[in-house]
Design an enzyme around this catalytic site. Structure first.
Site, PDB file in Angstrom:
ATOM      1  N   ARG A 132       0.855  -1.197   0.000  1.00 37.00           N
ATOM      2  CA  ARG A 132       0.000   0.000   0.000  1.00 37.00           C
ATOM      3  C   ARG A 132       0.889   1.245   0.000  1.00 37.00           C
ATOM      4  NH1 ARG A 132      -5.093  -0.803   4.146  1.00 37.00           N
ATOM      5  NH2 ARG A 132      -6.034  -2.616   3.123  1.00 37.00           N
TER       6      ARG A 132
ATOM      7  N   ASP B  85       2.021   5.145  -0.096  1.00 32.15           N
ATOM      8  CA  ASP B  85       1.464   6.355   0.510  1.00 32.15           C
ATOM      9  C   ASP B  85       1.104   7.387  -0.551  1.00 32.15           C
ATOM     10  OD1 ASP B  85       1.864   5.302   3.045  1.00 32.15           O
ATOM     11  OD2 ASP B  85       3.843   6.216   3.266  1.00 32.15           O
TER      12      ASP B  85
ATOM     13  N   TYR C  11      12.162  -0.764  -4.039  1.00 33.77           N
ATOM     14  CA  TYR C  11      11.869   0.641  -4.309  1.00 33.77           C
ATOM     15  C   TYR C  11      13.119   1.347  -4.824  1.00 33.77           C
ATOM     16  CZ  TYR C  11       7.455   0.492  -1.634  1.00 33.77           C
ATOM     17  OH  TYR C  11       6.185   0.225  -1.187  1.00 33.77           O
TER      18      TYR C  11
ATOM     19  N   ARG D 233      11.276   6.031   3.147  1.00 36.35           N
ATOM     20  CA  ARG D 233      11.510   7.483   3.110  1.00 36.35           C
ATOM     21  C   ARG D 233      12.290   7.955   4.329  1.00 36.35           C
ATOM     22  NH1 ARG D 233       5.660   9.232   2.825  1.00 36.35           N
ATOM     23  NH2 ARG D 233       6.539  11.318   3.085  1.00 36.35           N
TER      24      ARG D 233
END
Length: 270
Positions: A54, A56, A117, A205
């Site tokens: 999921r 952001d 990522y 992040r």
């Protein structure tokens, strides 16, 4: 009702989405995908939409994976045209790139072996190129690639990443990062590649935010790894902006191992 499970490979520009998960009165990727499928198979048809990760609000994807369960009679009428029909119904900032029938044992979330990522950062004095402004962070200080990779090396492995996670009740913050490295592409952009079995909310992040302060010389390369001793989120870590982050790949085992992997993941998360 007999159904067939379909794997959907999805890409999207997250700039104008409030993340993946459906939310009332908000534009989300799951929302627009569910609406498009509903127009083809009926809005009341339960789809069981399940996603690998999921993302952001503001985060992009080129390698997102989800699964849905369609009624067999609907699939019989759509099998040869579903991809093309979704292309006509989906907005231009979200695409279904592939649709593949899979066994019922396939679970887009729990059968996954890794998520990968990338985070893009431009440290030029003039900032990111205008055509890449939606997926590249502008950093005002020059970045040293060796320092970035030295910081990254200390974060690889299985650790409790509580210092870098937004904790959820009854959920573990232990994760296994198998790859974390920086490169500088020919266009001069610094790109972090981060791969793990799974991630906590805001974890990637937060890791990037910590490493950037090392890359620009404000922190020592050993500092991000020292935070792994903490058992709660560190107020010293700044979360990097969402728009530099893209989910680029999700890995899965061989077909015969889908169910076993899903069972193992559920036990681990519990």
């Amino acid at each position: 009702m007999e159904t067939i499970r379909l794997r959907l490979d999805v890409s999207y520009d997250g700039a104008d989405f409030s993340g993946w998960a459906a939310q009332p009165a908000r534009r989300t990727v799951a929302g627009v995908l569910t609406e498009a499928l509903g127009r083809l198979v009926g809005a009341e048809t339960p789809l069981g939409l399940t996603v690998a990760g999921r993302t952001d609000a503001g985060v992009h994807a080129t390698g997102q994976v989800c699964h849905v369960d369609l009624p067999l009679d609907s699939w019989a009428g759509l099998e040869g045209s579903l991809l093309r029909r979704l292309a006509a119904l989906m907005p231009p900032d979200a695409r279904v790139r592939a649709i593949t029938p899979v066994p019922a044992s396939f679970d887009a979330r729990f059968s996954a072996t890794f998520r990968r990522y990338e985070y893009r950062v431009s440290d030029t004095p003039w900032g990111p190129e205008p055509l890449r402004r939606h997926d590249t962070l502008g950093w005002v200080r020059p970045l040293d690639l060796d320092r970035l990779n030295a910081a990254a090396a200390g974060l690889v492995g299985e650790h409790d990443y509580a210092a870098y996670c937004k904790r959820k009740e009854h959920a573990t913050t232990v994760r296994a990062i198998t790859r974390l490295e920086w490169r500088r592409d020919p266009d001069g952009v610094c790109v972090a590649t981060v791969q793990a079995d799974a991630f906590c909310q805001s974890m990637v992040r937060s890791l990037v935010g910590a490493m950037l302060t090392v890359g620009d010389g404000r922190r020592e390369p050993s500092w991000p790894a020292r935070l792994l001793r903490l058992r709660e989120r560190s107020s010293e870590v700044t979360v990097a902006p969402a728009h530099g982050l893209t989910l680029v790949a999700v890995g899965y085992p061989e077909e015969a191992e889908y169910a076993a992997r899903a069972d193992a993941t559920r036990r681990l998360r519990a």
